[in-house]
Design an enzyme around this catalytic site. Structure first.
Site, PDB file in Angstrom:
ATOM      1  N   ALA A   1       0.791  -1.734  -0.024  1.00  0.00           N
ATOM      2  CA  ALA A   1       0.024  -0.082   0.314  1.00  0.00           C
ATOM      3  C   ALA A   1       0.590   1.487   0.504  1.00  0.00           C
ATOM      4  CB  ALA A   1      -0.361   0.147   1.498  1.00  0.00           C
ATOM      5  N   GLY A   2       2.053   0.892   0.019  1.00  0.00           N
ATOM      6  CA  GLY A   2       2.810   2.635   0.500  1.00  0.00           C
ATOM      7  C   GLY A   2       3.385   3.073  -0.633  1.00  0.00           C
TER       8      GLY A   2
ATOM      9  N   GLY B   1       0.300   5.582  -0.631  1.00  0.00           N
ATOM     10  CA  GLY B   1      -1.049   5.182   0.084  1.00  0.00           C
ATOM     11  C   GLY B   1      -2.108   5.726  -0.963  1.00  0.00           C
ATOM     12  N   GLY B   2      -1.378   6.073  -2.109  1.00  0.00           N
ATOM     13  CA  GLY B   2      -2.208   7.690  -3.012  1.00  0.00           C
ATOM     14  C   GLY B   2      -3.239   6.571  -3.466  1.00  0.00           C
TER      15      GLY B   2
ATOM     16  N   ASP C   1       4.750  -8.006   5.647  1.00  0.00           N
ATOM     17  CA  ASP C   1       5.441  -8.921   4.533  1.00  0.00           C
ATOM     18  C   ASP C   1       4.546  -8.977   3.701  1.00  0.00           C
ATOM     19  OD1 ASP C   1       7.003  -9.355   3.033  1.00  0.00           O
ATOM     20  OD2 ASP C   1       8.312 -10.450   3.845  1.00  0.00           O
TER      21      ASP C   1
ATOM     22  N   CYS D   1       4.408  -0.061 -12.208  1.00  0.00           N
ATOM     23  CA  CYS D   1       4.679   1.345 -12.911  1.00  0.00           C
ATOM     24  C   CYS D   1       6.635   1.533 -13.141  1.00  0.00           C
ATOM     25  CB  CYS D   1       5.052   2.349 -11.602  1.00  0.00           C
ATOM     26  SG  CYS D   1       5.281   3.730 -12.183  1.00  0.00           S
TER      27      CYS D   1
END
Length: 500
Positions: free
Chosen positions: A294-295, A297-298, A344, A418
């Site tokens: 998730a980090g 968090g966008g 993890d 990405c």
């Protein structure tokens, strides 16, 4: 590299904590003045080089402390990002002008020279101002090298940008090496981009892609759905071409800061990737969703808003505690309880996560080279190495296995990177499909994304995956693939036996 997270996890990179030397007082007897914008740009470049700071995280902090005017802040931003993007090209210019390798030049003076060359070759700053202030800056960081800096910058100023491109390209070993030199990309990245575009039959777009990487991207907003934001009240708001929740504004940063978390700065491609999962099929009551990496968090915030509108429960997993805090901050503006866990991503305890039967939707925004966001994180092109790809694809495969294992029968997984590097996209995905043959099926991702989008996207290929591009779509180069876990009681759609 962060294990089981969606991005880099070194805390020192998050803060970019070094103060740099440029802010020291001028040497005794000196009256040289250096603008605050140039000082900040130098300090950020120094921190990027020496502390592996991230410019996109550190620069806003420095600008906020300095309280520069809007025009000066814009100049500092252009100096920082423009210099980092074109660093490879500028280093070749400096080597030619100085008659020595950049490795033989003091690191701080090299940063001074890079900033100066950027002003001389890529901005409208008058030559005398660029040379004078950079030499003044050289006197602050390495007084004995000021004369050398003056000589190099004056030599650079006597040749036009077009002529420098010819000089830098001279001696290139092949076409890719020439493109790498003049567009300031490592050759291995140029080759990776060519391969990815060729897969779509679009290898002729390579130069357009490389040029797009060197152009400043617009600041894009995500207006989180269902939170009561009136777009008509946002000054200068104009909707995105593709994302149904995205747009631009006159002052996007101020808009986001004043919105209590309901409006966020977020690339349009990232929005489409998250919405592809949440809107792939209609949501049934009580669905369980998981953002596996998730980090920061966008995408989690956008999923949280989507979950709120349909009554789904969202769990956000992040391995690095500091980044988990960023996730909590990102979702703070959404009035829904997002269960943020630190673990993890490859070692999920479904019972502990409150989903013993598995999750109905999982977003796997996998750790990757980030080659799709070089416009926004220009230093990444100089940090990543071809050897990183093998390590990352191994991690991606492990996370993909964990995500498929955590899906409930009939559940949908969005595998996202990405990066357009085919090893991280089709390579990781293809290997995973072989391991899970007969237990998962690919969805028509192109059809889903086209349905989500406001307007049709130019998406060549077979439809089972989507690759977005900065030069074609104006987004980061996001890769999206949707998978469905088959119900073991249903006839398998694949002919191969499952194998992990």
């Amino acid at each position: 590299m962060s294990r089981g997270t969606g991005g880099e996890g070194r805390d020192r990179r998050e803060s970019g904590a070094r103060s740099g030397n440029a802010s020291r007082e001028p040497q005794a007897g000196g009256a040289d003045r250096v603008s605050d914008a140039r000082l900040i740009a130098f300090e950020v470049l120094e921190a990027v080089r020496s502390d592996e700071a991230y410019a996109n995280l550190l620069l806003p902090v420095r600008l906020g402390r300095a309280r520069l005017s809007r025009s000066d802040a814009a100049f500092a931003t252009e100096l920082t990002y423009g210099t980092l993007r074109m660093q490879g090209f500028y280093d070749r210019v400096i080597e030619i002008a100085a008659g020595r390798a950049t490795t033989a030049i003091d690191a701080a003076i090299l940063d001074v020279l890079r900033l100066g060359v950027h002003q001389l070759l890529a901005t409208r700053v008058p030559t005398h101002a660029a040379v004078y202030e950079q030499v003044a800056l050289a006197r602050r960081v390495a007084p004995k090298a000021a004369g050398f800096a003056n000589a190099v910058l004056r030599t650079v100023s006597r040749t036009s940008p077009e002529a420098w491109r010819v000089l830098v390209a001279d001696g290139a070993r092949n076409v890719d090496d020439r493109l790498a030199r003049v567009t300031s990309h490592p050759t291995w990245i140029v080759r990776a981009f060519r391969t990815a575009l060729a897969r779509e039959g679009r290898a002729d777009e390579l130069e357009a892609l490389l040029d797009a990487d060197n152009a400043a991207p617009r600041v894009n907003l995500a207006v989180l759905p269902g939170l009561g934001v009136d777009e008509a009240e946002i000054p200068g708001f104009a909707p995105d071409r593709f994302s149904p929740v995205g747009g631009v504004a006159d002052d996007p940063i101020a808009t986001a800061e004043a919105s209590d978390g309901r409006v966020r700065v977020q690339d349009e491609g990232s929005q489409l990737a998250a919405l592809a999962l949440s809107r792939a099929v209609p949501v049934h009551d009580g669905e369980q969703w998981l953002d596996l990496c998730a980090g920061p968090g966008g995408k989690t915030a956008l999923l949280a808003a989507e979950a709120l509108t349909v009554g789904a429960r969202l769990v956000a997993n992040e391995m690095v505690p500091a980044r988990a805090d960023l996730v909590r901050a990102a979702v703070a503006g959404v009035p829904v309880d997002v269960d943020v866990r630190v673990a993890d991503g490859r070692e999920l305890d479904l019972a502990a996560l409150g989903a013993p039967g598995g999750f109905d939707r999982i977003l796997l925004d996998a750790p990757c080279t980030g080659l799709g966001a070089l416009r926004r994180r220009p230093e990444a092109r100089w940090r990543k190495m071809p050897s990183d790809v093998a390590e990352l694809t191994k991690l991606q495969g492990e996370l993909l296995d964990a995500a498929v294992g955590a899906l409930a029968p009939g559940g949908i997984l969005a595998y996202i990177t990405c990066s357009p590097h085919t090893a991280e996209t089709q390579g990781t995905l293809g290997a995973g499909l072989e391991r899970w043959a007969g237990r998962v099926e690919q969805l028509d991702t192109r059809a889903v994304v086209q349905e989500v989008s406001r307007h049709p996207l130019d998406l060549p290929g077979d439809g089972q995956t989507v690759q977005l591009w900065p030069h074609r779509h104006g987004t980061d180069a996001m890769f999206i693939a949707l998978l469905r876990k088959l119900d073991p009681l249903s006839p398998p759609t694949a002919t191969a036996d499952p194998a992990r």
